[in-house]
Motif scaffolding. Structure first.
Motif, PDB file in Angstrom:
ATOM      1  N   LEU A  69       0.812  -1.224   0.000  1.00 14.72           N
ATOM      2  CA  LEU A  69       0.000   0.000   0.000  1.00 14.72           C
ATOM      3  C   LEU A  69       0.841   1.268   0.000  1.00 14.72           C
ATOM      4  CD1 LEU A  69      -2.801  -0.911   2.580  1.00 14.72           C
ATOM      5  CD2 LEU A  69      -2.978  -0.873   0.074  1.00 14.72           C
ATOM      6  N   GLY A  70       2.118   1.142   0.355  1.00 11.73           N
ATOM      7  CA  GLY A  70       2.974   2.313   0.434  1.00 11.73           C
ATOM      8  C   GLY A  70       2.617   3.210   1.597  1.00 11.73           C
ATOM      9  N   ILE A 111      -6.994  -4.952  -2.518  1.00 16.38           N
ATOM     10  CA  ILE A 111      -5.747  -4.864  -3.282  1.00 16.38           C
ATOM     11  C   ILE A 111      -5.820  -5.778  -4.502  1.00 16.38           C
ATOM     12  CG2 ILE A 111      -3.265  -5.359  -3.263  1.00 16.38           C
ATOM     13  CD1 ILE A 111      -3.319  -4.551  -0.242  1.00 16.38           C
ATOM     14  N   GLU A 122       1.286  -0.453  -9.310  1.00 12.81           N
ATOM     15  CA  GLU A 122       1.615   0.972  -9.254  1.00 12.81           C
ATOM     16  C   GLU A 122       0.395   1.847  -9.554  1.00 12.81           C
ATOM     17  OE1 GLU A 122       5.094  -1.528  -9.831  1.00 12.81           O
ATOM     18  OE2 GLU A 122       3.342  -1.303 -11.118  1.00 12.81           O
ATOM     19  N   VAL A 125      -2.083   1.586  -6.542  1.00 16.30           N
ATOM     20  CA  VAL A 125      -1.611   2.314  -5.353  1.00 16.30           C
ATOM     21  C   VAL A 125      -1.699   3.821  -5.582  1.00 16.30           C
ATOM     22  CG1 VAL A 125       0.412   2.766  -3.887  1.00 16.30           C
ATOM     23  CG2 VAL A 125      -0.202   0.410  -4.469  1.00 16.30           C
ATOM     24  N   HIS A 129      -4.151   6.620  -3.353  1.00 18.75           N
ATOM     25  CA  HIS A 129      -3.631   7.799  -2.667  1.00 18.75           C
ATOM     26  C   HIS A 129      -4.146   9.116  -3.258  1.00 18.75           C
ATOM     27  CE1 HIS A 129      -0.734   5.792   0.037  1.00 18.75           C
ATOM     28  NE2 HIS A 129      -0.720   4.856  -0.899  1.00 18.75           N
ATOM     29  N   LEU A 141      -7.828   5.049   0.154  1.00 22.08           N
ATOM     30  CA  LEU A 141      -7.055   4.451   1.235  1.00 22.08           C
ATOM     31  C   LEU A 141      -7.691   4.703   2.598  1.00 22.08           C
ATOM     32  CD1 LEU A 141      -4.363   3.017   2.056  1.00 22.08           C
ATOM     33  CD2 LEU A 141      -3.402   5.310   2.292  1.00 22.08           C
TER      34      LEU A 141
END
Length: 166
Positions: A69-70, A111, A122, A125, A129, A141
């Motif tokens: 998820l970063g 996800i 990429e 995600v 965001h 998120l």
């Protein structure tokens, strides 16, 4: 309980290109969580997901999911409703409670679905965001902390998949 089926060791965080060839939704979820060895259970059905939820996932899956998820561990702890300090105290192999495990499984489903719809990790995600109009200019998120929120995000992904403006 392990079945006699061969255990697949696929880790999305380490080998994202392998994920794109996985057709089975349960294998994709396990891949998101770090592979069968990390999950400690072969998953072939919703019944298996219920068993895993009751048993608990190891703390190490939190690190895997946060990496995908970063997000920081502080953000992950907020998403699964466990204090960051509690997570820090646990060993990687220690099991999470039912509620945290269930939320992680819900996030893993989002996800998996998000990558399927968006095409790459990429892209998904980056979308997670971004402020999204359909969410009142909030980030997807920020909705992953409840089952209602994860359902909403999966619904939006379904609309995107079918070309409906979301």
């Amino acid at each position: 309980m392990k079945s006699k089926k061969e255990v697949k060791v696929i880790n999305l965080a380490q080998e994202p290109q392998v994920f794109y060839g996985i057709q089975n939704k349960y294998d994709r979820i396990v891949s998101v969580l770090g592979g069968s060895l990390q999950v400690g259970h072969v998953v072939n059905s919703d019944i298996d997901l219920i068993e895993i939820t009751r048993k608990g996932l190891p703390k190490s899956v939190i690190l895997t999911v946060s990496s995908i998820l970063g997000v920081s561990m502080e953000k992950m702890s907020a998403l699964i409703h466990v204090s960051h300090r509690t997570i820090q105290r646990k060993q990687d192999h220690e099991l999470l409670n039912v509620y945290s495990t269930e939320q992680i499984l819900e996030i893993a489903q989002v996800i998996s679905r998000g990558i399927e719809v968006m095409g790459t990790i990429e892209s998904f995600v980056a979308w997670l965001h971004k402020d999204i109009r359909g969410l009142g200019y909030k980030k997807p998120l920020d909705f992953l902390d409840t089952s209602f929120g994860t359902k909403l995000i999966k619904d939006i992904l379904g609309r995107i998949e079918h070309g409906v403006y979301s």
